[in-house]
Write a protein that holds these residues in place. Structure first.
Motif, mmCIF file in Angstrom:
data_model
loop_
_atom_site.group_PDB
_atom_site.id
_atom_site.type_symbol
_atom_site.label_atom_id
_atom_site.label_comp_id
_atom_site.label_asym_id
_atom_site.label_seq_id
_atom_site.Cartn_x
_atom_site.Cartn_y
_atom_site.Cartn_z
ATOM 1 N N TYR A 1 -32.042 14.729 -11.135
ATOM 2 C CA TYR A 1 -32.579 15.303 -12.478
ATOM 3 C C TYR A 1 -33.393 16.552 -12.457
ATOM 4 O O TYR A 1 -33.667 17.154 -13.423
ATOM 5 C CB TYR A 1 -33.330 14.059 -13.205
ATOM 6 C CG TYR A 1 -32.228 13.203 -13.564
ATOM 7 C CD1 TYR A 1 -31.600 13.011 -14.943
ATOM 8 C CD2 TYR A 1 -32.170 11.937 -12.697
ATOM 9 C CE1 TYR A 1 -30.861 11.916 -15.238
ATOM 10 C CE2 TYR A 1 -31.182 11.229 -13.089
ATOM 11 C CZ TYR A 1 -30.581 10.890 -14.494
ATOM 12 O OH TYR A 1 -29.557 10.166 -14.637
ATOM 13 N N PHE A 2 -33.910 16.843 -11.312
ATOM 14 C CA PHE A 2 -35.018 17.891 -11.181
ATOM 15 C C PHE A 2 -34.476 19.079 -10.730
ATOM 16 O O PHE A 2 -33.528 18.994 -9.790
ATOM 17 C CB PHE A 2 -36.365 17.394 -10.471
ATOM 18 C CG PHE A 2 -36.939 16.008 -10.827
ATOM 19 C CD1 PHE A 2 -37.737 16.177 -11.807
ATOM 20 C CD2 PHE A 2 -36.634 14.913 -10.175
ATOM 21 C CE1 PHE A 2 -38.472 15.036 -12.167
ATOM 22 C CE2 PHE A 2 -37.220 13.923 -10.448
ATOM 23 C CZ PHE A 2 -38.160 13.619 -11.801
ATOM 24 N N PHE A 3 -34.654 20.301 -11.274
ATOM 25 C CA PHE A 3 -34.362 21.580 -10.903
ATOM 26 C C PHE A 3 -35.447 22.352 -10.475
ATOM 27 O O PHE A 3 -36.575 22.493 -11.015
ATOM 28 C CB PHE A 3 -33.551 22.226 -12.013
ATOM 29 C CG PHE A 3 -32.089 21.801 -12.113
ATOM 30 C CD1 PHE A 3 -31.271 21.839 -11.274
ATOM 31 C CD2 PHE A 3 -31.734 21.449 -13.414
ATOM 32 C CE1 PHE A 3 -29.909 21.392 -11.331
ATOM 33 C CE2 PHE A 3 -30.587 20.871 -13.722
ATOM 34 C CZ PHE A 3 -29.406 20.996 -12.674
ATOM 35 N N ILE A 4 -35.372 23.242 -9.421
ATOM 36 C CA ILE A 4 -36.446 24.188 -8.813
ATOM 37 C C ILE A 4 -36.646 25.032 -10.055
ATOM 38 O O ILE A 4 -35.646 25.855 -10.628
ATOM 39 C CB ILE A 4 -35.847 24.858 -7.818
ATOM 40 C CG1 ILE A 4 -35.785 24.038 -6.585
ATOM 41 C CG2 ILE A 4 -36.884 25.881 -7.304
ATOM 42 C CD1 ILE A 4 -34.866 24.568 -5.224
ATOM 43 N N ASP A 5 -38.022 25.125 -10.438
ATOM 44 C CA ASP A 5 -38.156 26.038 -11.472
ATOM 45 C C ASP A 5 -39.707 26.101 -11.918
ATOM 46 O O ASP A 5 -40.316 25.046 -11.072
ATOM 47 C CB ASP A 5 -37.489 26.009 -12.795
ATOM 48 C CG ASP A 5 -37.423 27.288 -13.592
ATOM 49 O OD1 ASP A 5 -38.164 28.091 -13.447
ATOM 50 O OD2 ASP A 5 -36.325 27.339 -14.253
#
Length: 341
Positions: free
Chosen positions: A154-158
């Motif tokens: 669910y997590f994206f790099i940003d």
């Protein structure tokens, strides 16, 4: 007589001006000696608020007086408040009463697992990492998962902005909304066409991200290569999966700069030298580009890849085992010549 009246009028103006200046200074004049952030937790007492503000206000007594007059002790809102030059006591107190706190910047990087990520993120939150883990474990359970680690996809790099008082539910909801927005009809159609499960897509995306070093221009090529290996029934043999397996065993406390033969037998379902197929989950938090690279993988005949010492961060690709051996030797020689162990 006229002279006396003028004197009286002048005195009134002087006295009024004096008290007007005192009033303005107390409530609206600058009372900040240096910029900073005041952290006020949910269970803060009035003295704690005053002590936290004391590091930044110039006149502590006037700040306390205005805070008492405005009942700050009863009506404060917890948060992270920016005390900046130019602000007066009335503005500062009203800011805390209204809860107009400042957001904090959070960088979500390619963390190996959710717990490692929370250890970094929660340094900028009121709650500690154990409380966040407990909250995310509950969310994972509600979604039918085992624990917080299963929420990695669910997590994206940003870089994201959150309040210091963010709760685990508020934190996750931000990413859950982004996840649902990302998986639009077009991407879902490509997911169906790929023949892969979503977990497999994320696992491959994490390998693509690690192998590419996050560089977008090689991602689709790398994705095509690993899909070729997978569909031929070959082991993926990705070094980052070995590094991840070792890191999981050492709780990410043992940095691995170079994979040796002794590492290739590390027992783990994520080790793609020891196991065929795609790992059971992602080996890191990924970015959107790497997922899109898997969904839009380059159609090529590559089977092998090797770091290119002439272009650090990039790779040489080939379908030939003989050429790969030449490429691999050149890279090993470069590692040895630079004493990288």
């Amino acid at each position: 007589m006229k002279k006396a009246i003028l004197i009286i009028i002048l005195l009134v103006f002087v006295i009024g001006g004096f008290f007007g200046f005192k009033f303005y200074s107390k409530y609206y004049g600058n009372n900040i000696k240096k910029d900073g952030y005041v952290l006020i937790p949910h269970n803060a007492g009035f003295k704690q608020i005053l002590d936290s503000a004391a590091k930044y206000v110039d006149d502590k007594e006037s700040f306390e007086a205005v805070a008492k007059e405005k009942d700050l002790e009863k009506y404060f809102k917890p948060g992270r408040y920016h005390f900046q030059k130019g602000l007066g006591n009335a503005h500062l107190v009203n800011m805390i009463k209204a809860g107009n706190q400042s957001e904090n910047s959070f960088r979500i990087g390619d963390f190996g697992d959710v717990y490692q990520m929370l250890g970094k993120v929660t340094k900028k939150t009121e709650l500690d990492s154990l409380q966040f883990v407990k909250g995310l474990n509950t969310i994972a359970s509600e979604k039918g998962y085992n624990n917080a680690e299963d929420l990695k996809k669910y997590f994206f790099i940003d870089t994201y902005n959150f309040f210091w008082t963010v709760t685990p539910k508020e934190f996750f909801n931000r990413f859950n909304d982004q996840y649902n927005e990302f998986w639009n009809a077009e991407r879902k159609a490509k997911e169906q066409q790929s023949g892969l499960t979503r977990d497999q897509i994320y696992a491959l995306a994490s390998i693509v991200y690690k192998e590419s070093g996050g560089k977008k221009d090689e991602m689709r090529t790398i994705a095509g290569l690993y899909l070729n290996r997978y569909r031929k029934g070959m082991k993926l043999q990705s070094d980052p999966t070995v590094i991840y397996a070792i890191n999981k065993q050492t709780n990410f406390q043992q940095p691995i700069k170079r994979v040796f033969y002794k590492h290739l037998s590390t027992p783990s379902p994520y080790n793609t030298y020891a196991n065929k197929g795609i790992p059971p989950g992602p080996i890191c938090v990924v970015d959107k580009n790497s997922v899109d690279a898997v969904l839009n993988a380059e159609k090529n005949n590559y089977i092998f890849m090797c770091a290119d010492p002439a272009r650090l961060g990039y790779h040489k690709f080939t379908a030939s085992a003989e050429q790969h051996a030449i490429n691999a030797k050149a890279y090993q020689d470069w590692l040895n010549s630079n004493n990288i162990k």
